[in-house]
Design a protein around this motif. Structure first.
Motif, short mmCIF file in Angstrom:
data_model
loop_
_atom_site.label_atom_id
_atom_site.label_comp_id
_atom_site.label_asym_id
_atom_site.label_seq_id
_atom_site.Cartn_x
_atom_site.Cartn_y
_atom_site.Cartn_z
N UNK A 105 -87.00 64.96 40.88
CA UNK A 105 -86.50 63.62 40.61
C UNK A 105 -85.55 63.61 39.41
N UNK A 106 -85.87 64.40 38.39
CA UNK A 106 -85.01 64.44 37.21
C UNK A 106 -83.63 65.00 37.54
N UNK A 107 -83.59 66.11 38.27
CA UNK A 107 -82.30 66.70 38.61
C UNK A 107 -81.54 65.82 39.61
N UNK A 108 -82.28 65.14 40.51
CA UNK A 108 -81.63 64.23 41.46
C UNK A 108 -81.03 63.04 40.73
N UNK A 109 -81.72 62.54 39.71
CA UNK A 109 -81.21 61.42 38.92
C UNK A 109 -79.90 61.80 38.24
N UNK A 110 -79.88 62.99 37.62
CA UNK A 110 -78.66 63.45 36.94
C UNK A 110 -77.51 63.62 37.94
N UNK A 111 -77.81 64.21 39.10
CA UNK A 111 -76.77 64.41 40.11
C UNK A 111 -76.23 63.08 40.63
N UNK A 112 -77.12 62.10 40.82
CA UNK A 112 -76.68 60.80 41.31
C UNK A 112 -75.69 60.16 40.35
N UNK A 113 -76.04 60.14 39.05
CA UNK A 113 -75.14 59.55 38.04
C UNK A 113 -73.83 60.33 37.98
#
Length: 377
Positions: free
Chosen positions: A340-348
Motif C-alpha cells: 500500500x505504501x509503494x502504491x500510494x507513492x506511485x499513484x501520486x
C-alpha cells in the motif's frame, strides 16, 4: 481502439501555463518545507531498528500482533505474515539495542577495576549494542566478568571465551530489543506464545544514515544520467524541461508522503526511482511528437506546436496513465501495508507525472527556445 479525444481537437494548453506553473511552484516549495517541518517519518532502513522472525504456537493474526506491540509501547510496529508458513511473522520495530556512550565508558571502567592485574587491551561494542567483545592481557574468570557487567545494569545472556586460548578473547551476549519483545509477547499471549526467534537483525543509526545518503545519491545519479540521455536524444532546449518535470514529480511525491507521515524507507526510494522513469518516459513521448511536428509545420510557433502535439497525444496519455492508476489503486486497496505504501507513492507520482509533461516540461522548453535559441534561427 476508439479515440477518447477526437482527432483534430486543438486545446490551448499554453494559455494557462502561468497560473498552473505558479501552483506547481507553491506545491514544490511546500514539499521542500515539509521535509524540515514536520520532517520525514524514517523507517527502520534509514533510522535504525530491529527485525525478528517469530513462529507462534497458536493462531494469531498480524492485526492482533500489531495492536499488542503498540500497547506494549512500540511505536508503529510493522508486522508481515510469512507466506505459506502459518502463524509465522516478521516483526520490525524502530527500537535498537544500542548502548549509550556514557554506559560504554562505565562498563569499561568497571571491567578494568574488577580484573586486578589483568589489563583490558581492547573492548568493542557491536553497533546494535547486543554484544561486547573483550581482549585481555591474560586469562580472566568469566563469572567475574559477568558480575562486573551486571553491576552496570547490563542484561547478560551469556559470557564465554572464543578463539584461541592464548588470545584471551571473550564475548558478552546482551539481552536486546528482540529478547524483550519475545518475553513481553509470551506474557501477553500465554498459550499462543512465540517460540525462540528464527532470525534477528538490526540496523544501527549510523548504518541507517549511510543507507539514507546512498539512497539520495542514487536518485541524483539517476536524474543526472536522464538529463544526459535527453540532451543527446533531443537537444539542450528539451533536456532542462524534462529534468525539471521529473524533479517536480519526485519532490511533490516526497512532500505528500511526509505530510501524511507515511514511512520513508528503501521501498519509498524504489517508488521514487520508478516515478522518475515513468515521468521522463511520458515527457519523451510528448517531446517526440513536438519535434516531429517541428519538421512538418515550419510555419507554426513553438507554443502552437506544443498545443498541437499535446492535443494529439492526449488520448494516449489518458489511456496509459489511467490504466496504470487503476492497477496501482487495486494494489493500494487490497495490498498489504508495504504494498500500500509503494502504491500510494506511485499513484501520486504518476498523477503529477502526467500533468507535469504538459504544464512543466513543455513550457520550460518554450522558455529555453525563446531565451537561447530563437535568435539563432
Amino acid at each position: 481502439m476508439a479515440e477518447i479525444i477526437k482527432p483534430g481537437t486543438y486545446i490551448d494548453f499554453m494559455r494557462h501555463r502561468r497560473p498552473v506553473i505558479a501552483v506547481s511552484l507553491l506545491l514544490v516549495v511546500a514539499s521542500i518545507v515539509s521535509v524540515f517541518v514536520p520532517g520525514p517519518n524514517y523507517g527502520i532502513d534509514f533510522r535504525g531498528g530491529t527485525e525478528l522472525q517469530l513462529g507462534f504456537t497458536g493462531p494469531v493474526t498480524s492485526g492482533e500482533l500489531r495492536q499488542t506491540l503498540e500497547s506494549l509501547g512500540y511505536e508503529r510496529p510493522d508486522v508481515v505474515a510469512v507466506e505459506e508458513t502459518p502463524n509465522e511473522f516478521i516483526i520490525r520495530v524502530q527500537e535498537v539495542s544500542a548502548l549509550p556512550e556514557e554506559q560504554v565508558a562505565a562498563i569499561e571502567a568497571a571491567v578494568e577495576g574488577a580484573l586486578g592485574e589483568v589489563e583490558l587491551n581492547e573492548m568493542k561494542v557491536s553497533p546494535g549494542g547486543d554484544k561486547i567483545t573483550f581482549r585481555f592481557s591474560g586469562p580472566v574468570d568469566a563469572e567475574t566478568l559477568r558480575g562486573a557487567l551486571e553491576e552496570q545494569h547490563v542484561g547478560i545472556r551469556a559470557v564465554n571465551q572464543f578463539g584461541q586460548q592464548e588470545d584471551n578473547r571473550y564475548e558478552a551476549h546482551l539481552t536486546g530489543v528482540a529478547d524483550e519483545i519475545v518475553r513481553e509477547l509470551r506474557e501477553e499471549l500465554s498459550d499462543r506464545a512465540p517460540e525462540d526467534p528464527r532470525r534477528v537483525e538490526w540496523v544501527g543509526p549510523k548504518a541507517g544514515a549511510q543507507l539514507r545518503d546512498a539512497a539520495i545519491k542514487a536518485l541524483l545519479y539517476a536524474i543526472a544520467f536522464i538529463m544526459v540521455y535527453v540532451a543527446f536524444r533531443f537537444d539542450l532546449r528539451f533536456a532542462p524541461g524534462g529534468v525539471l518535470a521529473l524533479l517536480h514529480d519526485a519532490t511533490i511525491t516526497v512532500g505528500v508522503y511526509v505530510l501524511v507521515q507515511k514511512e520513508v524507507n528503501l521501498t519509498t526510494v524504489a517508488a521514487l526511482l520508478t516515478i522518475v522513469g515513468y515521468s521522463i518516459n511520458d515527457t519523451i513521448v510528448v517531446f517526440d511528437r513536438i519535434r516531429e511536428n517541428m519538421g512538418r509545420m515550419r510555419d507554426k510557433s513553438l507554443p502552437e506546436l506544443i498545443n498541437i502535439s499535446t492535443s494529439q497525444m492526449l488520448s494516449r496519455t489518458i489511456v496509459t496513465s489511467g490504466t496504470t492508476l487503476l492497477s496501482v489503486s487495486a494494489f493500494f486497496i487490497w495490498g498489504t501495508a508495504v504494498i500500500q505504501d509503494i502504491a500510494f507513492a506511485l499513484f501520486i507520482g504518476i498523477l503529477f507525472g502526467t500533468y507535469s509533461s504538459i504544464y512543466m516540461a513543455a513550457p520550460v522548453t518554450d522558455w529555453m527556445d525563446r531565451k537561447f535559441f530563437s535568435k539563432k534561427r
